[in-house]
Design a protein around this motif. Structure first.
Motif, mmCIF file in Angstrom:
data_model
loop_
_atom_site.group_PDB
_atom_site.id
_atom_site.type_symbol
_atom_site.label_atom_id
_atom_site.label_comp_id
_atom_site.label_asym_id
_atom_site.label_seq_id
_atom_site.Cartn_x
_atom_site.Cartn_y
_atom_site.Cartn_z
ATOM 1 N N VAL A 96 0.850 -1.173 0.000
ATOM 2 C CA VAL A 96 0.000 0.000 0.000
ATOM 3 C C VAL A 96 0.892 1.230 0.000
ATOM 4 O O VAL A 96 1.815 1.338 0.797
ATOM 5 N N LYS A 97 0.642 2.143 -0.913
ATOM 6 C CA LYS A 97 1.418 3.384 -0.991
ATOM 7 C C LYS A 97 0.887 4.372 0.039
ATOM 8 O O LYS A 97 -0.316 4.550 0.186
ATOM 9 N N ILE A 98 1.817 4.994 0.746
ATOM 10 C CA ILE A 98 1.432 6.041 1.687
ATOM 11 C C ILE A 98 2.259 7.280 1.398
ATOM 12 O O ILE A 98 3.362 7.190 0.854
ATOM 13 N N ASP A 99 1.705 8.436 1.750
ATOM 14 C CA ASP A 99 2.435 9.675 1.527
ATOM 15 C C ASP A 99 3.085 10.152 2.827
ATOM 16 O O ASP A 99 3.030 9.474 3.852
ATOM 17 N N LYS A 100 3.712 11.332 2.777
ATOM 18 C CA LYS A 100 4.447 11.840 3.938
ATOM 19 C C LYS A 100 3.544 12.081 5.146
ATOM 20 O O LYS A 100 3.946 11.834 6.281
ATOM 21 N N LEU A 101 2.334 12.542 4.905
ATOM 22 C CA LEU A 101 1.408 12.775 6.023
ATOM 23 C C LEU A 101 0.999 11.454 6.673
ATOM 24 O O LEU A 101 0.929 11.352 7.906
ATOM 25 N N ASP A 102 0.725 10.429 5.855
ATOM 26 C CA ASP A 102 0.400 9.117 6.405
ATOM 27 C C ASP A 102 1.563 8.602 7.239
ATOM 28 O O ASP A 102 1.371 8.046 8.322
ATOM 29 N N ARG A 103 2.784 8.787 6.742
ATOM 30 C CA ARG A 103 3.962 8.326 7.475
ATOM 31 C C ARG A 103 4.080 9.064 8.812
ATOM 32 O O ARG A 103 4.372 8.462 9.838
ATOM 33 N N LEU A 160 9.900 3.400 9.418
ATOM 34 C CA LEU A 160 9.143 3.993 8.299
ATOM 35 C C LEU A 160 9.971 4.881 7.425
ATOM 36 O O LEU A 160 9.503 5.360 6.396
ATOM 37 N N GLY A 161 11.220 5.140 7.784
ATOM 38 C CA GLY A 161 12.090 5.991 6.984
ATOM 39 C C GLY A 161 12.371 5.440 5.594
ATOM 40 O O GLY A 161 12.772 6.174 4.704
ATOM 41 N N TYR A 162 12.166 4.144 5.392
ATOM 42 C CA TYR A 162 12.412 3.537 4.078
ATOM 43 C C TYR A 162 11.290 3.827 3.095
ATOM 44 O O TYR A 162 11.446 3.632 1.901
ATOM 45 N N LEU A 163 10.146 4.257 3.609
ATOM 46 C CA LEU A 163 8.991 4.509 2.745
ATOM 47 C C LEU A 163 9.123 5.861 2.070
ATOM 48 O O LEU A 163 9.554 6.823 2.677
ATOM 49 N N SER A 164 8.693 5.908 0.848
ATOM 50 C CA SER A 164 8.786 7.206 0.137
ATOM 51 C C SER A 164 7.532 8.023 0.316
ATOM 52 O O SER A 164 6.542 7.603 0.764
#
Length: 165
Positions: A9-16, A161-165
């Motif tokens: 599932v793709k998440i954005d910066k706010l989700d992160r 979560l730092g690995y997520l874009s």
């Protein structure tokens, strides 16, 4: 469905940001969370619900201090099985799932064992009873190797979560 077949599932910066804050403190109110991530409450709540519906937020738990509850001994147990069949593994997993002492159970590779368990009990006497009267009585268990935790150096439930874009 095995984990490898699940869709990412793709998440954005706010989700992160939301996920990072909830991993630090799952008891935050929606208002508090919204303030910490820079959103108003309504969009923040919509995002949290979307993360729950997507299966990213699985559940919210309360983490207890095991020592203050008298659960002083943590053991890591490596378990070997006599046969590597789906039925044997399923029966083992079902049985250990019934034991409240088992905090974690992993099917592993790269060791001379098939499973790794993390077990929490009050003391060595309780561990001895647990091992002899529960673990070694599960059909198929052919070997057990126990290690005991001397000190918890890192004890975190937060994902990186730092690995997520």
């Amino acid at each position: 469905m095995p984990d490898t077949e699940k869709t990412l599932v793709k998440i954005d910066k706010l989700d992160r940001k939301i996920l990072e804050q909830l991993q630090k403190d799952g008891s935050l109110t929606n208002q508090q969370l919204a303030e910490k991530v820079g959103l108003s409450p309504s969009p923040c709540l919509r995002r949290v619900r979307a993360l729950e519906e997507a299966g990213i937020i699985v559940r919210t738990v309360t983490i207890l201090d095991h020592k203050k509850l008298g659960l002083s001994l943590t053991a890591i147990i490596l378990i070997g099985m006599d046969r590597h069949t789906p039925e044997r593994f399923a029966a083992f997993e079902e049985q250990v799932g019934e034991y409240p002492e088992v905090q974690e159970c992993y099917l592993i590779t790269g060791q001379s064992a098939d499973y790794m368990l993390k077990v929490v009990v009050p003391d060595m006497d309780h561990y001895h009873h647990f091992l002899l009267n529960r673990i070694t009585r599960i059909p198929g268990v052919s070997g057990v190797h126990s290690s005991f935790v001397l000190r918890r150096v890192i004890d975190s439930t937060a994902l990186p979560l730092g690995y997520l874009s």
